[in-house]
Motif scaffolding. Structure first.
Motif, PDB file in Angstrom:
ATOM      1  N   UNK A 178      42.929  39.264  39.981  1.00 42.99           N
ATOM      2  CA  UNK A 178      43.700  38.299  40.757  1.00 42.99           C
ATOM      3  C   UNK A 178      44.205  38.859  42.090  1.00 42.99           C
ATOM      4  N   UNK A 179      44.407  40.163  42.155  1.00 43.26           N
ATOM      5  CA  UNK A 179      44.936  40.688  43.411  1.00 43.26           C
ATOM      6  C   UNK A 179      43.919  40.559  44.547  1.00 43.26           C
ATOM      7  N   UNK A 180      42.645  40.341  44.187  1.00 43.59           N
ATOM      8  CA  UNK A 180      41.618  40.132  45.209  1.00 43.59           C
ATOM      9  C   UNK A 180      41.478  38.665  45.590  1.00 43.59           C
ATOM     10  N   UNK A 181      42.042  37.759  44.784  1.00 40.29           N
ATOM     11  CA  UNK A 181      41.895  36.327  45.040  1.00 40.29           C
ATOM     12  C   UNK A 181      42.666  35.915  46.287  1.00 40.29           C
ATOM     13  N   UNK A 182      42.025  35.098  47.106  1.00 40.22           N
ATOM     14  CA  UNK A 182      42.702  34.511  48.262  1.00 40.22           C
ATOM     15  C   UNK A 182      43.181  33.110  47.887  1.00 40.22           C
ATOM     16  N   UNK A 183      42.273  32.161  47.808  1.00 38.12           N
ATOM     17  CA  UNK A 183      42.648  30.808  47.409  1.00 38.12           C
ATOM     18  C   UNK A 183      41.394  29.983  47.152  1.00 38.12           C
TER      19      UNK A 183
END
Length: 381
Positions: free
Chosen positions: A107-112
């Motif tokens: 999730x820390x790599x997720x933008x949107x």
């Protein structure tokens, strides 16, 4: 529930051979895929001040871009324009479901999840993104061209549009509903709607060294850390006043390296910095706040759901102490709460069983209640 279908290769093969390396088309990555939000509801979101949106179109053969909120779309006609709305997963639980099939990336790599609605001929022009994106085709069809990495010259087609010059395509396809196009950073691409269509883009962004260093400096200043002065006692007599010699240079580097080598400091920075959302969250604070006992009892009857886009992270360095990072803040619940902290961050839906150890801790229950009352987590009923 959406399930990612990889007919031609496994997830392991994708990560080893495509992720951040080269683009690929995944035909029917989602079976029977239908729009997760209607064009009308998407247009309605773009009318809201808190939602980031823009309209892209051409006028007299010149690219134009307008930033929302928008009151009406009638003046744009029926062809040649695109509405782009950012972070729709923050505002629509149905759209937030699209994040789950990509849980093989942290999730820390997720933008949107960005959604674009386009009329026939609509697009945003040829461009290069600095993030990984899975473009999931919803209703309608779009023609996509993707070029290879290279020295592509970019220019401002409009003050809000950075385009790239024409490129030779290594992928030239039409996407139909359910198809997915994965594009890593740096590959030029352009999509043009062949008919009224919707695209759902799940983006994963990595921070640059510049971003991280800037964020670290702000964090150290805000927390009043790193105040130890450079020390150079017993230094030899200086022979050249304008020189920074090799010994001095080593001292300066060591001064900075001491901050980077402080694992607890860096863990707290990483967790706080990366858990902060870029776009607004749809937080619905309760009109009648729940008491801690009510939250615990309700958990026995139904799951507690995380609001879309909320970032909840833990770092190996500090999670053994029951530390987690939520929306840019650090929370420390103690070693006995480690299991509950991991469950809190790893799961979009929380049960009483998942949080059992934490629910024995009054501070954890107090903070959980505060989050529920503020709208960070919510009960469906």
């Amino acid at each position: 529930m959406l399930k990612l279908n990889l007919a031609d290769f496994s997830l392991e093969h994708f990560m080893a051979h495509y992720w951040q390396q080269k683009p690929v088309v995944i035909r029917q990555g989602f079976d029977h895929f239908t729009d997760l939000i209607s064009p009308n509801d998407l247009a309605g979101l773009a009318c809201e001040e808190e939602v980031e949106s823009r309209l892209v179109y051409k006028k007299d053969d010149q690219w134009q871009a307008e930033v929302g909120p928008f009151e009406s779309y009638q003046r744009f006609g029926k062809e040649g324009w695109t509405l782009v709305v950012q972070a729709v997963n923050h505002w629509s639980p149905e759209v937030a479901e699209l994040v789950k099939p990509f849980a093989f990336i942290p999730k820390w790599r997720l933008d949107d999840v960005m959604i674009s609605y386009a009329t026939p001929g609509g697009g945003v022009g040829p461009h290069i993104d600095l993030y990984d994106v899975f473009i999931c085709q919803g209703s309608g069809r779009r023609h996509w061209r993707v070029g290879d990495l290279g020295e592509h010259k970019q220019f401002a087609a409009h003050a809000a549009l950075l385009h790239t010059e024409p490129f030779e395509a290594i992928i030239d396809v039409e996407l139909a509903p359910g198809d997915i196009l994965y594009i890593p950073p740096g590959f030029p691409h352009e999509g043009v709607a062949l008919e009224e269509s919707m695209s759902f883009s799940v983006g994963f962004r990595a921070k640059s060294s510049c971003d991280l260093l800037s964020g670290l400096a702000d964090y150290v200043i805000d927390k009043e850390l790193g105040k130890a002065l450079l020390s150079d006692s017993k230094r030899p007599i200086c022979q050249h006043q304008g020189q920074i010699n090799a010994s001095d240079f080593s001292i300066i580097k060591a001064q900075l390296q001491a901050v980077l080598d402080n694992n607890t400091l860096m863990a707290d920075f990483a967790g706080s910095y990366l858990s902060k959302t870029k776009c607004a969250l749809d937080l619905q604070a309760l009109d009648e706040p729940l008491a801690a006992k009510e939250v615990v009892n309700e958990l026995l009857a139904q799951p507690l759901l995380r609001t879309g886009g909320l970032r909840c992270l833990y770092v190996d360095e500090t999670v053994t102490q029951g530390v987690c990072y939520i929306e840019g803040e650090r929370f420390d619940f103690g070693p006995a709460c480690q299991q509950a902290v991991v469950a809190l961050c790893d799961n979009d839906a929380l049960s009483h069983a998942l949080l059992e150890r934490g629910l024995q801790n009054p501070e954890f229950v107090r903070q959980l209640t505060e989050w529920v009352n503020a709208g960070f987590w919510y009960f469906q009923d």
